[in-house]
Design a protein around this motif. Structure first.
Motif, PDB file in Angstrom:
ATOM      1  N   LEU A  52     -36.185 -67.187  64.290  1.00 11.41           N
ATOM      2  CA  LEU A  52     -37.595 -67.510  64.554  1.00 11.41           C
ATOM      3  C   LEU A  52     -37.876 -67.646  66.046  1.00 11.41           C
ATOM      4  O   LEU A  52     -38.950 -67.246  66.518  1.00 11.41           O
ATOM      5  CB  LEU A  52     -38.001 -68.778  63.808  1.00 11.41           C
ATOM      6  CG  LEU A  52     -38.141 -68.613  62.302  1.00 11.41           C
ATOM      7  CD1 LEU A  52     -38.284 -69.974  61.635  1.00 11.41           C
ATOM      8  CD2 LEU A  52     -39.321 -67.715  61.963  1.00 11.41           C
ATOM      9  N   LEU A  53     -36.943 -68.193  66.790  1.00  5.58           N
ATOM     10  CA  LEU A  53     -37.132 -68.309  68.237  1.00  5.58           C
ATOM     11  C   LEU A  53     -37.163 -66.924  68.886  1.00  5.58           C
ATOM     12  O   LEU A  53     -38.008 -66.646  69.742  1.00  5.58           O
ATOM     13  CB  LEU A  53     -36.033 -69.172  68.855  1.00  5.58           C
ATOM     14  CG  LEU A  53     -36.146 -69.448  70.352  1.00  5.58           C
ATOM     15  CD1 LEU A  53     -37.513 -70.000  70.731  1.00  5.58           C
ATOM     16  CD2 LEU A  53     -35.035 -70.397  70.784  1.00  5.58           C
ATOM     17  N   VAL A  54     -36.279 -66.033  68.460  1.00  5.26           N
ATOM     18  CA  VAL A  54     -36.280 -64.666  68.987  1.00  5.26           C
ATOM     19  C   VAL A  54     -37.583 -63.958  68.621  1.00  5.26           C
ATOM     20  O   VAL A  54     -38.201 -63.301  69.464  1.00  5.26           O
ATOM     21  CB  VAL A  54     -35.044 -63.884  68.488  1.00  5.26           C
ATOM     22  CG1 VAL A  54     -35.181 -62.397  68.767  1.00  5.26           C
ATOM     23  CG2 VAL A  54     -33.776 -64.432  69.133  1.00  5.26           C
ATOM     24  N   VAL A  55     -38.021 -64.105  67.373  1.00  4.64           N
ATOM     25  CA  VAL A  55     -39.303 -63.521  66.950  1.00  4.64           C
ATOM     26  C   VAL A  55     -40.418 -64.029  67.845  1.00  4.64           C
ATOM     27  O   VAL A  55     -41.233 -63.259  68.356  1.00  4.64           O
ATOM     28  CB  VAL A  55     -39.591 -63.840  65.465  1.00  4.64           C
ATOM     29  CG1 VAL A  55     -41.051 -63.568  65.119  1.00  4.64           C
ATOM     30  CG2 VAL A  55     -38.667 -63.045  64.554  1.00  4.64           C
ATOM     31  N   SER A  56     -40.475 -65.334  68.039  1.00  2.72           N
ATOM     32  CA  SER A  56     -41.531 -65.941  68.840  1.00  2.72           C
ATOM     33  C   SER A  56     -41.541 -65.399  70.262  1.00  2.72           C
ATOM     34  O   SER A  56     -42.601 -65.055  70.809  1.00  2.72           O
ATOM     35  CB  SER A  56     -41.358 -67.455  68.840  1.00  2.72           C
ATOM     36  OG  SER A  56     -42.404 -68.067  69.539  1.00  2.72           O
ATOM     37  N   GLU A  57     -40.378 -65.313  70.875  1.00  2.00           N
ATOM     38  CA  GLU A  57     -40.301 -64.838  72.266  1.00  2.00           C
ATOM     39  C   GLU A  57     -40.721 -63.376  72.385  1.00  2.00           C
ATOM     40  O   GLU A  57     -41.497 -63.022  73.274  1.00  2.00           O
ATOM     41  CB  GLU A  57     -38.885 -65.035  72.823  1.00  2.00           C
ATOM     42  CG  GLU A  57     -38.474 -66.475  72.985  1.00  2.00           C
ATOM     43  CD  GLU A  57     -39.347 -67.265  73.949  1.00  2.00           C
ATOM     44  OE1 GLU A  57     -39.984 -66.662  74.842  1.00  2.00           O
ATOM     45  OE2 GLU A  57     -39.404 -68.495  73.808  1.00  2.00           O
TER      46      GLU A  57
END
Length: 138
Positions: A52-57
């Protein structure tokens, strides 16, 4: 409220594609949608948080720094157990030359992605740019 619009793949599939509206609210909406996909894939809480953090970034970078349209593709290996997740965000390239940003506020997104991903990169094709990351989640 603006949310990501699904383009394909019912639950249980190995690939989900989301059209990304070019608006600041998009990152939150797409995180909620992807969280459901990751739960369907039975990822651990820690692995899901990293994805989710990678998606967000990657989504935020496309919304802030590139021209629409943008698309998010989240896929997993096709085996019984999900051991790797691939995140791809494709857009139509830079909106403008990078402006000066405050390093305390911006500029660490791709560093975060490269830290969390086993592999990551950029694929530039005629008329589009794809930033991608692969994460081990087993």
């Amino acid at each position: 409220m603006i949310t990501a619009l699904p383009c394909a793949a019912p639950q249980g599939e190995v690939e989900h594609v989301f059209s990304l509206p070019h608006a600041p609210e998009t990152a939150g909406g797409v995180r909620r949608r992807v969280r459901g996909v990751l739960a369907d894939w039975n990822l651990t809480a820690d692995a899901a948080a990293d994805v989710l953090l990678v998606v967000s970034e990657l989504v935020t970078n496309a919304i802030v720094h590139a021209l629409p349209p943008a698309t998010l593709r989240v896929s997993r290996d096709p085996g019984e157990a999900c051991v790797a997740v691939r995140v791809e965000v494709t857009d139509t390239g830079p909106a403008a030359l990078p402006s000066a940003v405050d390093p305390d506020e911006h500029g660490r997104g791709l560093e975060i992605v490269s830290t969390l991903a086993e592999r990551c990169g950029v694929r530039v094709q005629s008329g589009s740019t794809c930033r991608w990351a692969e994460l081990r989640v087993d």
